[in-house]
Design an enzyme around this catalytic site. Structure first.
Site, PDB file in Angstrom:
ATOM      1  N   ASP A   1      39.189  60.802  39.752  1.00  0.00           N
ATOM      2  CA  ASP A   1      38.756  62.003  39.080  1.00  0.00           C
ATOM      3  C   ASP A   1      38.965  61.459  37.623  1.00  0.00           C
ATOM      4  O   ASP A   1      37.562  61.361  36.775  1.00  0.00           O
ATOM      5  CB  ASP A   1      39.470  63.286  39.213  1.00  0.00           C
ATOM      6  CG  ASP A   1      39.325  63.972  40.228  1.00  0.00           C
ATOM      7  OD1 ASP A   1      39.842  63.135  40.754  1.00  0.00           O
ATOM      8  OD2 ASP A   1      39.095  64.752  39.880  1.00  0.00           O
TER       9      ASP A   1
ATOM     10  N   TYR B 106      50.250  73.704  42.025  1.00  0.00           N
ATOM     11  CA  TYR B 106      50.049  72.926  42.702  1.00  0.00           C
ATOM     12  C   TYR B 106      51.445  72.355  44.290  1.00  0.00           C
ATOM     13  O   TYR B 106      52.053  72.146  43.738  1.00  0.00           O
ATOM     14  CB  TYR B 106      49.597  71.493  42.666  1.00  0.00           C
ATOM     15  CG  TYR B 106      48.901  70.800  43.791  1.00  0.00           C
ATOM     16  CD1 TYR B 106      47.616  70.861  43.682  1.00  0.00           C
ATOM     17  CD2 TYR B 106      48.922  69.708  43.559  1.00  0.00           C
ATOM     18  CE1 TYR B 106      46.566  70.464  44.688  1.00  0.00           C
ATOM     19  CE2 TYR B 106      47.999  68.624  44.303  1.00  0.00           C
ATOM     20  CZ  TYR B 106      47.203  69.259  44.995  1.00  0.00           C
ATOM     21  OH  TYR B 106      46.135  68.419  46.453  1.00  0.00           O
TER      22      TYR B 106
ATOM     23  N   TRP C  43      44.226  63.535  38.283  1.00  0.00           N
ATOM     24  CA  TRP C  43      44.061  62.704  39.710  1.00  0.00           C
ATOM     25  C   TRP C  43      43.534  61.136  39.249  1.00  0.00           C
ATOM     26  O   TRP C  43      42.287  61.720  38.078  1.00  0.00           O
ATOM     27  CB  TRP C  43      42.767  63.675  40.163  1.00  0.00           C
ATOM     28  CG  TRP C  43      43.617  64.508  41.748  1.00  0.00           C
ATOM     29  CD1 TRP C  43      43.386  63.906  43.040  1.00  0.00           C
ATOM     30  CD2 TRP C  43      44.524  65.613  40.995  1.00  0.00           C
ATOM     31  NE1 TRP C  43      44.529  65.203  43.675  1.00  0.00           N
ATOM     32  CE2 TRP C  43      44.880  65.418  42.547  1.00  0.00           C
ATOM     33  CE3 TRP C  43      45.092  66.659  39.734  1.00  0.00           C
ATOM     34  CZ2 TRP C  43      45.377  67.068  42.984  1.00  0.00           C
ATOM     35  CZ3 TRP C  43      45.630  67.343  40.676  1.00  0.00           C
ATOM     36  CH2 TRP C  43      45.870  68.200  41.970  1.00  0.00           C
TER      37      TRP C  43
ATOM     38  N   GLU D 150      32.599  72.297  41.587  1.00  0.00           N
ATOM     39  CA  GLU D 150      32.662  71.298  42.561  1.00  0.00           C
ATOM     40  C   GLU D 150      32.143  70.712  43.524  1.00  0.00           C
ATOM     41  O   GLU D 150      32.261  69.497  43.050  1.00  0.00           O
ATOM     42  CB  GLU D 150      34.437  71.281  42.402  1.00  0.00           C
ATOM     43  CG  GLU D 150      35.284  70.764  43.257  1.00  0.00           C
ATOM     44  CD  GLU D 150      36.990  71.538  44.304  1.00  0.00           C
ATOM     45  OE1 GLU D 150      36.671  72.062  43.585  1.00  0.00           O
ATOM     46  OE2 GLU D 150      37.136  70.513  44.296  1.00  0.00           O
TER      47      GLU D 150
ATOM     48  N   ASP E 119      38.595  65.181  51.559  1.00  0.00           N
ATOM     49  CA  ASP E 119      39.771  65.144  52.110  1.00  0.00           C
ATOM     50  C   ASP E 119      39.911  65.165  53.463  1.00  0.00           C
ATOM     51  O   ASP E 119      40.805  65.190  54.977  1.00  0.00           O
ATOM     52  CB  ASP E 119      40.002  65.937  51.563  1.00  0.00           C
ATOM     53  CG  ASP E 119      40.876  66.015  49.840  1.00  0.00           C
ATOM     54  OD1 ASP E 119      40.768  64.339  49.682  1.00  0.00           O
ATOM     55  OD2 ASP E 119      41.910  67.037  49.395  1.00  0.00           O
TER      56      ASP E 119
END
Ligand code: 2M8
Length: 445
Positions: free
Chosen positions: A41, A87, A38, A412, A175
């Site tokens: 990230d 994913y 990502w 996370e 998001d």
């Protein structure tokens, strides 16, 4: 002394998390939930590596930039061909090959993310044990970083405001932030007309109440479908996309990376005037257009509705990072951060800072970007506070970064009241930014 030993042990554990997520030429965000590379990230991860493994920090960014599009866009995801199937959405859904700009030989999504890479590259230079190797590497990175910033100002700021727009909530990195609720609710999606799809994120052990809703996913998919129908042509998307927002977090990161590019350019003997002009233009635009005095924060601006979005999240404080706030604005932000809405210093009943106002109508302590504490936004805020001399507040944010990891591990995101770790465990940017934060403490002693 015990605390330092404890910190060193945790730094070693954090390195272990990054080693575990290493996929050969880059680092995935987490073992199962996010099996590819990502964009932002990797920027944060490179900041972590910069503290102890310069070659790997450089490689992390080099790998990402191999996937840069011909128009300069750096994609949100670079897919790992060995991990396909785990994913959603993956290359079969993005169909980015419809764009003449998409690179060949590497699979990517068709949107971008906040450009933290200038910041990360400067960090690598500053911490380099081998400065010559860093300079050599930066000579190769310079045109790529410049192309990325030029893409933003050319394609995402056609009216030359100094503020770039994003066209998908995934581009912001936050998001399902409550900030996107109004622009997302402004258009309807006909489920029957949506391309068929299946979420995979709910099969990775994270409870659904900690993830975005199905309705949100329908909107996310609708937007991707719109982009691919337009073969990722920015002008065509600009004309039709119902979601177009100027976000303070995104633009603050762009502004800070501009500044860091200027420093890098100077170290390389490059002409930096263009980037310097962009740095001050974006600062002024943030301070002039997005400031909301009654909120004591910067708001996102909905370009379709032609108005600010009246929601308070941590993004509203991020322009501190690029020195966009004037002294009065910075003072107002400080007071807002020191109110009960965002967990004051020394308040033992919470951790700083919740991503969304504790008193916000849609606050949700365990849902993703709708309330929990995130280490990356804390780290950005800490750096912004330091620039304005709010050292005590910065130290308290730093303390919570360390405390959350000490008590709950490399999650996370975290519950802003109890600290409970949520989302996936062994999360790379939590580990990487923990290393950066802990090293700052250890090196000071
Ligand atoms: C989350 O977003 C991805 C889509 O990009 C997802 O939910 O599948 C966000 O937290 C984003 O900021 C982050 O970069 C990504 C990977 O960690 O996960």
């Amino acid at each position: 002394m015990d605390k330092n030993k404890d910190l060193l042990t945790l730094v070693e554990a954090a390195k272990g998390v990054l080693d575990g997520n290493w996929i050969g030429a880059s680092t995935k965000p987490a073992p199962a939930l996010y099996p590819h590379q990502w964009n932002w990230d990797s920027g944060f991860i490179a900041v972590g590596y910069a503290n102890y493994n310069q070659p790997r920090a450089q490689q992390e960014l080099s790998t990402l930039f191999k996937a840069q599009w011909a128009n300069g866009m750096l994609p949100q995801i670079v897919f790992n061909p060995d991990a396909l199937g785990g994913y959603f959405p993956e290359p079969d859904f993005w169909q980015s090959e419809r764009s003449p700009n998409a690179p060949s030989g590497v699979l990517t999504s068709g949107i971008t993310m906040p450009p933290v890479h200038g910041m990360a590259a400067r960090r690598i230079l500053e911490k380099a044990s081998d400065r010559k190797a860093a300079i050599d590497w930066l000579h190769g990175m310079w045109p790529k970083l410049l192309a990325l910033h030029r893409y933003f100002y050319r394609e995402r700021d056609p009216n030359n405001e100094g503020l770039v727009w994003i066209r998908h909530p995934w581009e912001t990195g936050l998001d399902n932030s409550p900030t996107w609720d109004t622009p997302l609710q402004s258009f309807q999606v006909d489920k029957a007309a949506l391309p068929p799809y299946q979420r995979k994120d709910l099969k990775k052990g994270v409870p659904p109440e900690q993830r975005p809703s199905d309705d949100e996913y329908d909107k996310y998919v609708f937007l991707v479908d719109l982009f691919r129908r337009h073969a990722y042509d920015e002008q065509a998307i600009f004309e039709e996309c119902p979601f177009l927002v100027q976000d303070p977090l995104f633009n603050a990161i762009l502004g800070k990376s501009n500044e860091d590019l200027v420093e890098i350019g100077r170290a390389l003997g490059q002409d930096t005037r263009e980037v310097e002009e962009r740095t001050s233009q974006t600062r002024q635009a943030l301070s002039g257009k997005l400031w909301h005095a009654e909120h004591s924060a910067f708001d996102a601006f909905d370009l379709r509705a032609g108005r600010k979005i009246d929601v308070q999240t941590s993004s509203g404080f991020m322009p501190l990072l690029c020195k966009a706030a004037d002294d009065d604005q910075a003072r107002a932000i400080y007071e807002q951060l020191e109110s009960a809405s965002f967990c004051k210093m020394h308040d033992k009943s919470c951790f700083s800072i919740p991503n969304y106002d504790f008193y916000g109508a849609d606050f949700d302590a365990d849902n993703y970007w709708r309330g929990p504490v995130w280490i990356n936004t804390n780290w950005l805020l800490m750096n912004g506070l330091q620039r304005y001399g709010f050292h005590e507040k910065a130290a308290s944010v730093r303390k919570d970064i360390i405390e959350l990891v000490r008590q709950w591990g490399f999650h996370e995101y975290f519950d802003p009241y109890q600290g409970t770790g949520y989302g996936t465990d062994n999360f790379s940017w939590t580990a990487a930014l923990f290393i950066d934060t802990a090293m700052e403490v250890l090196l000071k002693k």
